[in-house]
Design an enzyme around this catalytic site. Structure first.
Site, mmCIF file in Angstrom:
data_model
loop_
_atom_site.group_PDB
_atom_site.id
_atom_site.type_symbol
_atom_site.label_atom_id
_atom_site.label_comp_id
_atom_site.label_asym_id
_atom_site.label_seq_id
_atom_site.Cartn_x
_atom_site.Cartn_y
_atom_site.Cartn_z
ATOM 1 N N ASN A 175 13.515 -14.476 -15.054
ATOM 2 C CA ASN A 175 13.345 -14.419 -13.642
ATOM 3 C C ASN A 175 14.286 -13.731 -12.972
ATOM 4 O O ASN A 175 15.389 -13.789 -12.767
ATOM 5 C CB ASN A 175 13.692 -16.037 -13.302
ATOM 6 C CG ASN A 175 13.775 -16.465 -11.759
ATOM 7 O OD1 ASN A 175 13.498 -15.318 -11.096
ATOM 8 N ND2 ASN A 175 14.181 -17.436 -11.448
ATOM 9 N N TYR A 186 5.861 -10.352 3.181
ATOM 10 C CA TYR A 186 5.818 -9.102 2.175
ATOM 11 C C TYR A 186 5.921 -7.867 2.858
ATOM 12 O O TYR A 186 6.618 -6.870 2.122
ATOM 13 C CB TYR A 186 4.042 -9.408 1.828
ATOM 14 C CG TYR A 186 3.706 -8.549 0.790
ATOM 15 C CD1 TYR A 186 3.977 -8.611 -0.538
ATOM 16 C CD2 TYR A 186 2.993 -7.263 0.955
ATOM 17 C CE1 TYR A 186 3.679 -7.988 -1.914
ATOM 18 C CE2 TYR A 186 2.407 -6.474 0.095
ATOM 19 C CZ TYR A 186 2.929 -6.553 -1.603
ATOM 20 O OH TYR A 186 2.302 -5.978 -2.157
ATOM 21 N N ALA A 187 5.419 -7.467 3.917
ATOM 22 C CA ALA A 187 5.597 -6.343 4.514
ATOM 23 C C ALA A 187 7.131 -6.090 4.720
ATOM 24 O O ALA A 187 7.715 -4.698 4.582
ATOM 25 C CB ALA A 187 4.980 -6.182 6.006
ATOM 26 N N LYS A 226 8.529 -4.807 1.588
ATOM 27 C CA LYS A 226 7.934 -3.695 1.078
ATOM 28 C C LYS A 226 8.841 -2.537 1.913
ATOM 29 O O LYS A 226 9.184 -1.351 1.233
ATOM 30 C CB LYS A 226 6.754 -3.556 0.993
ATOM 31 C CG LYS A 226 5.932 -4.453 -0.055
ATOM 32 C CD LYS A 226 6.366 -4.200 -1.205
ATOM 33 C CE LYS A 226 5.516 -5.093 -2.528
ATOM 34 N NZ LYS A 226 6.084 -4.468 -3.898
ATOM 35 N N ILE A 240 -5.548 -1.419 -3.940
ATOM 36 C CA ILE A 240 -5.581 -1.379 -5.420
ATOM 37 C C ILE A 240 -6.169 -2.593 -5.784
ATOM 38 O O ILE A 240 -5.816 -3.773 -5.653
ATOM 39 C CB ILE A 240 -4.366 -1.192 -6.131
ATOM 40 C CG1 ILE A 240 -3.478 -0.229 -5.572
ATOM 41 C CG2 ILE A 240 -4.436 -0.808 -7.555
ATOM 42 C CD1 ILE A 240 -3.949 1.451 -5.573
#
Lengths: 79, 240
Positions: free
Chosen positions: B56, B148-149, B152, B181
């Site tokens: 983890n 998430y953005a 990233k 993807i």
């Protein structure tokens, strides 16, 4: 070889400085031109050479050659 | 002797594809993932140069243990690919703090912990290449993905800052920003959304995990030895 000479040798090797620059009073950053990564690598070098772990808090206090020597002497190393 | 690369999130999707590519190019790969069963399956498929490690990556102590374990068993690590990532999508007004925290923990903190865990041996080796898998959403944003953005985009900051820290030490740090993807993650999206995405790509199709793996292979290889601190989009032209 004395502890002082071993420490001095490591510093000369890692920082590429002249032996006469490595006095006990010499500051790693201002006198020996070591940047923060150099200083981290020096600590790593001492750890490898003397077989010990120096934690981050202690490492940040080891700002001169003399302080490193004193620190290592206090550790009462066998080698 | 074969070089060692560590890949996180290696059990599935892009991480699996990266591992496959690296093993085929002669690397020894330490494949890290929290998904133990998928990791076993991957190990069965990828052969003896793929070494599975269940870990983890949000667990500081576990990451340290894993790093020293890998170095002890496989030797000094040259490559690190921070690929592990999760999504917990939702509009901001409905997003729970846990959704925010868990995505940050895996995608961003996990990458930091991995970079730190291998920094000592890379500095000692005076060589290394780190590749962080970011995303086009770091650059474009996406509805329902503020967590998430953010991670990233955070990885791009990490990439550039660490590239500067390591610049004089021959350790390169780069990022790849994959577009759309085809993976387990994007297959969960509604068909209509997927079609809409593909239509916005200049190349009018989604990419394959192998396209990302090829870019990783390039950044880990010495052919890219003067490239550090960059972000390579692998997105069919989406961000152009």
């Amino acid at each position: 070889m004395s502890l002082e000479s071993r420490v001095t040798e490591i510093i000369i090797d890692k920082l590429g400085v002249k032996p006469e620059q490595v006095t006990m009073e010499a500051q790693f950053d201002t006198d020996l031109g070591a940047d923060s990564i150099d200083q981290y690598e020096l600590i790593m070098g001492f750890e490898d050479a003397f077989g010990l772990r120096i934690d981050e808090e202690e490492a940040s206090t080891l700002t001169t050659v003399g302080k490193v020597v004193e620190y290592l002497k206090a550790k009462d190393l066998d080698n | 002797m074969n070089r060692v690369a560590v890949v996180t999130g290696a059990a599935r999707g892009i991480g699996y594809s990266i591992s496959k590519k690296l093993v085929r190019s002669g690397w020894k790969v330490a494949g890290c993932d929290i998904l133990e069963d998928d990791l076993k399956t991957a190990a069965g498929e990828l052969g003896e140069d793929f070494h599975p490690w269940t870990v983890n990556i949000t667990d500081e102590e576990a990451v340290k243990r894993t790093a020293s374990d890998i170095e002890e068993k496989l030797g000094p690590v040259f490559g690190l690919v921070n690929n592990a990532g999760i999504t917990r999508d939702g509009l901001i007004m409905r997003m729970q703090k846990e959704d925010w925290d868990s995505v940050l923990a895996v995608n961003l903190t996990g990458a930091f912990l991995m970079c730190r865990a291998f920094s000592r041996s890379m500095l000692r080796q005076k060589e290394g290449s780190i590749v962080n898998i970011s995303s086009v959403v770091a650059l474009l944003g996406a509805v329902g993905q503020i967590n998430y953005a953010s991670t990233k985009a955070g990885l791009l900051g990490l990439t550039r800052a660490l590239a500067r820290e390591y610049g004089t030490r021959n350790i390169r740090v780069n990022a790849i920003a994959p577009g759309f993807i085809e993976t387990e993650m994007t297959r969960e999206l509604p068909e209509k959304v997927r079609e809409d995405y593909a239509s916005r790509v200049p190349m009018k199709r989604m990419g394959q995990p192998g396209n990302v793996a090829d870019a990783v292979g390039f950044l880990l290889d010495d052919v890219s030895s003067y490239i550090t601190g960059v972000v390579i989009p692998v997105d069919g032209g989406l961000t152009t």
